[in-house]
Scaffold this active site. Structure first.
Site, mmCIF file in Angstrom:
data_model
loop_
_atom_site.group_PDB
_atom_site.id
_atom_site.type_symbol
_atom_site.label_atom_id
_atom_site.label_comp_id
_atom_site.label_asym_id
_atom_site.label_seq_id
_atom_site.Cartn_x
_atom_site.Cartn_y
_atom_site.Cartn_z
ATOM 1 N N TRP A 109 66.432 67.275 30.482
ATOM 2 C CA TRP A 109 67.658 67.963 30.922
ATOM 3 C C TRP A 109 68.347 68.688 29.783
ATOM 4 O O TRP A 109 68.912 69.766 29.990
ATOM 5 C CB TRP A 109 68.587 67.000 31.645
ATOM 6 C CG TRP A 109 68.023 66.612 32.981
ATOM 7 C CD1 TRP A 109 67.602 65.374 33.368
ATOM 8 C CD2 TRP A 109 67.760 67.480 34.100
ATOM 9 N NE1 TRP A 109 67.109 65.429 34.657
ATOM 10 C CE2 TRP A 109 67.189 66.705 35.128
ATOM 11 C CE3 TRP A 109 67.949 68.846 34.332
ATOM 12 C CZ2 TRP A 109 66.811 67.241 36.369
ATOM 13 C CZ3 TRP A 109 67.577 69.382 35.560
ATOM 14 C CH2 TRP A 109 67.023 68.579 36.565
ATOM 15 N N ASP A 163 76.652 66.965 29.533
ATOM 16 C CA ASP A 163 76.089 66.937 30.885
ATOM 17 C C ASP A 163 75.998 65.466 31.302
ATOM 18 O O ASP A 163 75.196 64.708 30.778
ATOM 19 C CB ASP A 163 74.695 67.588 30.860
ATOM 20 C CG ASP A 163 73.945 67.432 32.180
ATOM 21 O OD1 ASP A 163 74.534 66.940 33.164
ATOM 22 O OD2 ASP A 163 72.752 67.822 32.214
ATOM 23 N N LYS A 191 74.208 62.559 42.377
ATOM 24 C CA LYS A 191 73.653 61.316 41.853
ATOM 25 C C LYS A 191 74.618 60.149 41.971
ATOM 26 O O LYS A 191 74.248 59.090 42.419
ATOM 27 C CB LYS A 191 73.200 61.518 40.417
ATOM 28 C CG LYS A 191 71.909 62.327 40.441
ATOM 29 C CD LYS A 191 71.508 62.972 39.186
ATOM 30 C CE LYS A 191 70.299 63.855 39.470
ATOM 31 N NZ LYS A 191 70.212 65.001 38.612
HETATM 32 C C1 LIG Z 1 69.825 66.175 38.132
HETATM 33 C C2 LIG Z 1 70.305 66.603 36.806
HETATM 34 C C3 LIG Z 1 70.618 67.949 36.537
HETATM 35 C C4 LIG Z 1 70.428 69.044 37.553
HETATM 36 O O1 LIG Z 1 71.369 68.948 38.541
HETATM 37 P P1 LIG Z 1 71.447 70.004 39.752
HETATM 38 O O2 LIG Z 1 72.741 69.622 40.376
HETATM 39 O O3 LIG Z 1 70.245 69.782 40.599
HETATM 40 O O4 LIG Z 1 71.480 71.363 39.184
HETATM 41 C C5 LIG Z 1 71.109 68.259 35.288
HETATM 42 N N1 LIG Z 1 71.281 67.321 34.345
HETATM 43 C C6 LIG Z 1 70.979 66.026 34.565
HETATM 44 C C7 LIG Z 1 71.203 65.010 33.494
HETATM 45 C C8 LIG Z 1 70.485 65.631 35.801
HETATM 46 O O5 LIG Z 1 70.196 64.341 36.021
#
Ligand SMILES: *Cc1c(COP(=O)(O)O)cnc(C)c1O
Length: 361
Positions: free
Chosen positions: A102, A172, A196
């Site tokens: 990521w 993030d 998530k």
């Molecule tokens: C799932 C995830 C993403 C991507 O998220 P989207 O909402 O599908 O764009 C980015 N960073 C991390 C750490 C993730 O787990």
């Protein structure tokens, strides 16, 4: 009705009371004769839900007043592009800490916009650890530092956040948002896709320090302008009203069980159950991650061989333990232990792991 334990990495399990309330009100919201998702986002009813959601986030997550709370579309991936478009200006460079898939996605997008520096790369260890603070040197004139607090695929997690001094820190937190208290004084921006730990897919929660937000470029197409979203309280255009509503219901559930303290207690208990099982298996189950970097949200492990992994996953399905297949890039097993996963789910999984090992040793 029979609900299974859903360990999927995202979209992922949501609190049952939140799902039940949404389904009870889906057709007729509070006697209005229509659904909330059919109503104007400019009306009183939606407005109350929207503002209550912001207030609940601030209350439960202790978000300071000098941070804006935004609801933006496009998930976390949109932020990978939107952040450099707004903050990576001509002549500047941004620092990235490469901890896995990521963080890599984020730097790939930023490179299309401007200069980037990789200040640490975990490649040599196959992305199985978070750097220690003394391995990190931030460029003093960097536009910002980007890091990923929990690598959802590799199963590693920052236990603490570095002090980047005057350099803005952007994190993030897509897979560990609202799972632990944050050191707000070290952070300038946090973003997370909602699917998530909070709600269905379709939105990113963006928390941004007011001082830092003022540096964002304004000569961009409307949706990419943080200043517009801030001025309009995330109502510049039509927000994803269903996702905001589900976020609201999830937050109310968190409050009802005892807030962040209870979330933390459950998180430690769930992760502890699985790591203890792995560590006590005499090497039958192997977690490739350095112990100090282990994720409490996504626990990854391998079995002695791939045939056994297939058998393990097939039997899990029959036990009502679902979504455990590791990410296609790394294989193996992955259990995602987001907020809505009950402790009983982790207990059932640990118990199954014990039985499987005994029967297939
Ligand atoms: C799932 C995830 C993403 C991507 O998220 P989207 O909402 O599908 O764009 C980015 N960073 C991390 C750490 C993730 O787990």
């Amino acid at each position: 009705m029979s609900r299974i334990y859903n360990f999927a990495a995202g979209p992922s399990t949501l609190p049952l009371p939140a799902l039940e309330e949404a389904s009870a009100k889906l057709v007729d919201f509070g006697g209005t004769g229509m659904s909330l998702i059919e109503m104007s986002h400019r009306g009183k009813i939606y407005d109350a839900i929207h503002n209550e959601t912001v207030a609940l986030l601030r209350e439960l997550f202790l978000i300071p007043e000098d941070f804006h709370v935004l609801f933006l579309q496009g998930g976390a991936t949109m932020q990978f592009g939107m952040v450099p478009m707004a903050f990576l200006k001509e002549g500047a460079a941004a620092d990235f800490v490469l901890t896995g898939s990521w963080a890599l996605r984020a730097v790939e997008d930023a490179r299309l916009i401007g200069e980037t520096n990789i200040i640490w790369d975990g490649k040599d260890d196959n992305y199985t650890r978070i750097p220690s603070m003394d391995e990190l040197t931030f460029n003093r004139d960097a536009a910002y530092v980007h890091l990923c607090s929990n690598e959802t695929i590799g199963g590693i997690q920052w236990q603490d956040f570095p002090d980047t001094g005057d350099v803005p820190l952007i994190v993030d937190m897509s897979s560990d948002i609202i799972s632990r208290p944050l050191p707000w004084d070290r952070l300038d921006m946090v973003f997370a896709g909602t699917q998530k730990n909070l709600a269905p897919a379709g939105m990113a929660l963006v928390l941004i320090r007011k001082d830092f937000a003022r540096k964002a470029r304004t000569d961009l197409p409307a949706y990419f302008r943080y200043d517009l979203h801030i001025d309009k309280n995330s109502l510049y255009n039509t927000p994803p009203t269903f996702v905001v509503w589900m976020t609201n219901l999830t937050l109310k559930w968190i409050k009802s069980i005892g807030g962040m303290a209870e979330i933390e207690r459950r998180r430690k208990r769930k992760a502890g159950l699985l790591y203890d099982m792995i560590d006590g298996s005499g090497g039958y189950y192997r977690n490739p991650v350095e112990k100090a970097s282990r994720s409490q949200m996504n626990v990854v492990w391998r079995l002695p061989d791939e045939e056994l992994e297939k058998k393990f996953l097939a039997e899990c399905d029959r036990e009502g333990l679902n979504g455990l297949k590791g990410h296609r890039d790394v294989g193996g097993i992955r259990a995602s232990l987001y907020n809505a996963m009950p402790v009983e789910g982790a207990e059932a999984l640990a118990d199954f792991m014990k039985r499987f090992m005994e029967g297939n040793g």
